[in-house]
Design a protein around this motif. Structure first.
Motif, PDB file in Angstrom:
ATOM      1  N   LEU A  69       0.911  -1.338   0.245  1.00  0.00           N
ATOM      2  CA  LEU A  69      -0.169  -0.064   0.376  1.00  0.00           C
ATOM      3  C   LEU A  69       0.553   1.206   0.196  1.00  0.00           C
ATOM      4  O   LEU A  69       0.939   2.258  -0.407  1.00  0.00           O
ATOM      5  N   ILE A  70       1.890   1.290   0.855  1.00  0.00           N
ATOM      6  CA  ILE A  70       2.705   2.548   1.269  1.00  0.00           C
ATOM      7  C   ILE A  70       3.748   1.750   1.506  1.00  0.00           C
ATOM      8  O   ILE A  70       3.760   0.468   2.088  1.00  0.00           O
ATOM      9  N   MET A  71       5.283   2.825   1.387  1.00  0.00           N
ATOM     10  CA  MET A  71       6.825   1.701   1.817  1.00  0.00           C
ATOM     11  C   MET A  71       7.697   3.236   2.290  1.00  0.00           C
ATOM     12  O   MET A  71       7.316   4.532   1.641  1.00  0.00           O
ATOM     13  N   GLN A  72       8.229   2.967   3.556  1.00  0.00           N
ATOM     14  CA  GLN A  72       8.987   4.569   3.847  1.00  0.00           C
ATOM     15  C   GLN A  72      10.255   3.816   4.164  1.00  0.00           C
ATOM     16  O   GLN A  72      10.576   2.387   5.023  1.00  0.00           O
ATOM     17  N   MET A  73      11.155   4.477   3.273  1.00  0.00           N
ATOM     18  CA  MET A  73      12.524   4.284   3.622  1.00  0.00           C
ATOM     19  C   MET A  73      12.936   4.756   4.197  1.00  0.00           C
ATOM     20  O   MET A  73      14.092   6.270   4.381  1.00  0.00           O
ATOM     21  N   PRO A  74      13.672   5.330   5.609  1.00  0.00           N
ATOM     22  CA  PRO A  74      14.233   6.735   6.939  1.00  0.00           C
ATOM     23  C   PRO A  74      14.814   6.475   6.361  1.00  0.00           C
ATOM     24  O   PRO A  74      15.625   8.128   5.717  1.00  0.00           O
ATOM     25  N   GLU A  75      16.211   6.503   5.662  1.00  0.00           N
ATOM     26  CA  GLU A  75      16.936   5.967   5.870  1.00  0.00           C
ATOM     27  C   GLU A  75      17.669   7.640   4.512  1.00  0.00           C
ATOM     28  O   GLU A  75      18.410   8.002   4.074  1.00  0.00           O
ATOM     29  N   GLU A  76      16.773   7.239   3.825  1.00  0.00           N
ATOM     30  CA  GLU A  76      16.466   7.622   2.526  1.00  0.00           C
ATOM     31  C   GLU A  76      16.302   9.165   2.298  1.00  0.00           C
ATOM     32  O   GLU A  76      15.930  10.025   1.494  1.00  0.00           O
ATOM     33  N   MET A  77      15.489   9.645   3.594  1.00  0.00           N
ATOM     34  CA  MET A  77      15.187  10.821   3.762  1.00  0.00           C
ATOM     35  C   MET A  77      15.362  11.579   4.954  1.00  0.00           C
ATOM     36  O   MET A  77      16.537  11.721   5.640  1.00  0.00           O
ATOM     37  N   THR A  78      15.508  12.963   3.818  1.00  0.00           N
ATOM     38  CA  THR A  78      16.076  14.064   5.179  1.00  0.00           C
ATOM     39  C   THR A  78      14.582  14.626   6.057  1.00  0.00           C
ATOM     40  O   THR A  78      15.426  15.733   6.866  1.00  0.00           O
ATOM     41  N   LEU A  79      13.403  15.355   5.836  1.00  0.00           N
ATOM     42  CA  LEU A  79      12.428  15.517   6.632  1.00  0.00           C
ATOM     43  C   LEU A  79      12.914  14.847   7.898  1.00  0.00           C
ATOM     44  O   LEU A  79      12.604  15.593   9.492  1.00  0.00           O
TER      45      LEU A  79
END
Length: 290
Positions: A69-79
């Motif tokens: 449905l959705i995925m997040q990859m925290p290590e690739e985020m700047t937020l």
């Protein structure tokens, strides 16, 4: 929705077929024998890998776990800056409702982090390289008794920031006021309620993230009083919620103070509460408060 057994079979099947994955362990609520079971529990999984870069070249390898449905990859985020040093996480919510929080752990970092969380269960160890662990326990998350300083700090923070809420309400800055009520004042109230529960239960349990299990342990009247501290979007209701939080905090904090023999800052309480009531009645064109 795929069953727990189907999900674990899939997670372990992927690991067994991939020589780069040397071990698998699980953390979180599914490793906690005391956690309530429901369909929204995540699978907090770690893969111990010996070739991290090969996984990160093409993230499509995680497609094997199902339609997302959705995925997040925290290590690739700047937020939000990533918290894991050298690890890489895939947070995946699937269309069938299951969720896997999958973390890749480089083999070289195994000794630094493995077992640091007492809620750890080893699911696979191809090389028999992981040390034995005791039975999983949520002891790391139990409510801890406050020191006199921590108790005093909690009281001070609660009453100090309450004045910010009042200022925001008088200025008719509802977002500012509610942010201080919900992000600063309320956590101190929750902390005090957790200490109250800890006293009743011998400090041998967890109230969950953000105190989510408090309802199970609080008397009905205390729970209802806590619910009354949540406000709608109106100024009048936020004033009501703030003063309700003050009254509940005062009552519970005095119980906690009496139990530990700590000093409750009653003078601060009385002065700030009077100040809040005064600001509530203060005309918006007032030249000064006193």
């Amino acid at each position: 929705m795929r069953s727990e057994q189907e999900m674990l079979d899939l997670i372990l099947g992927v690991a067994r077929q991939d020589e780069r994955i040397r071990a698998v362990w699980m953390n979180g609520s599914r490793a906690n024998p005391r956690a309530p079971r429901d369909i929204f529990q995540d699978y907090d999984i770690a893969y111990l890998v010996d070739d991290m870069s090969s996984f990160l070249k093409d993230h499509s390898w995680v497609d094997v776990f199902g339609e997302r449905l959705i995925m997040q990859m925290p290590e690739e985020m700047t937020l939000v800056p990533p918290e894991l040093e050298g690890w890489f996480a895939y947070l995946m919510l699937f269309t069938d409702g299951n969720r896997i929080d999958l973390t890749l752990v480089p083999l070289k970092l195994k000794d630094k982090h493995f077992g640091s969380d007492k809620l750890t269960v080893v699911l696979l160890d191809k090389d028999s390289s992981l040390p034995p662990l005791p039975s999983p326990t949520d002891e790391d998350y139990w409510v801890r008794p406050p020191s006199a300083q921590l108790f005093a700090d909690c009281c001070n923070e609660f009453w100090w920031v309450s004045t910010y809420v009042a200022k925001g309400l008088w200025r008719q800055e509802i977002i500012y006021a509610k942010a201080h009520l919900d992000q600063h004042v309320r956590p101190m109230l929750i902390k005090m309620l957790e200490w109250r529960v800890g006293i009743k239960t011998g400090f041998a349990l967890s109230t969950g993230k953000f105190g989510k299990y408090l309802e199970k342990y609080l008397p009905k009247e205390d729970w209802q009083a806590l619910m009354s501290t949540y406000a709608s979007g109106s100024y009048d209701d936020t004033w009501r919620a703030l003063l309700a939080a003050c009254r509940l905090f005062r009552r519970i904090a005095q119980i906690v103070a009496a139990h530990f023999g700590y000093l409750y800052p009653l003078t601060d309480d009385e002065r700030v509460y009077a100040y809040l009531q005064h600001v509530r009645e203060l005309p918006r064109d007032a030249a000064g408060i006193y």
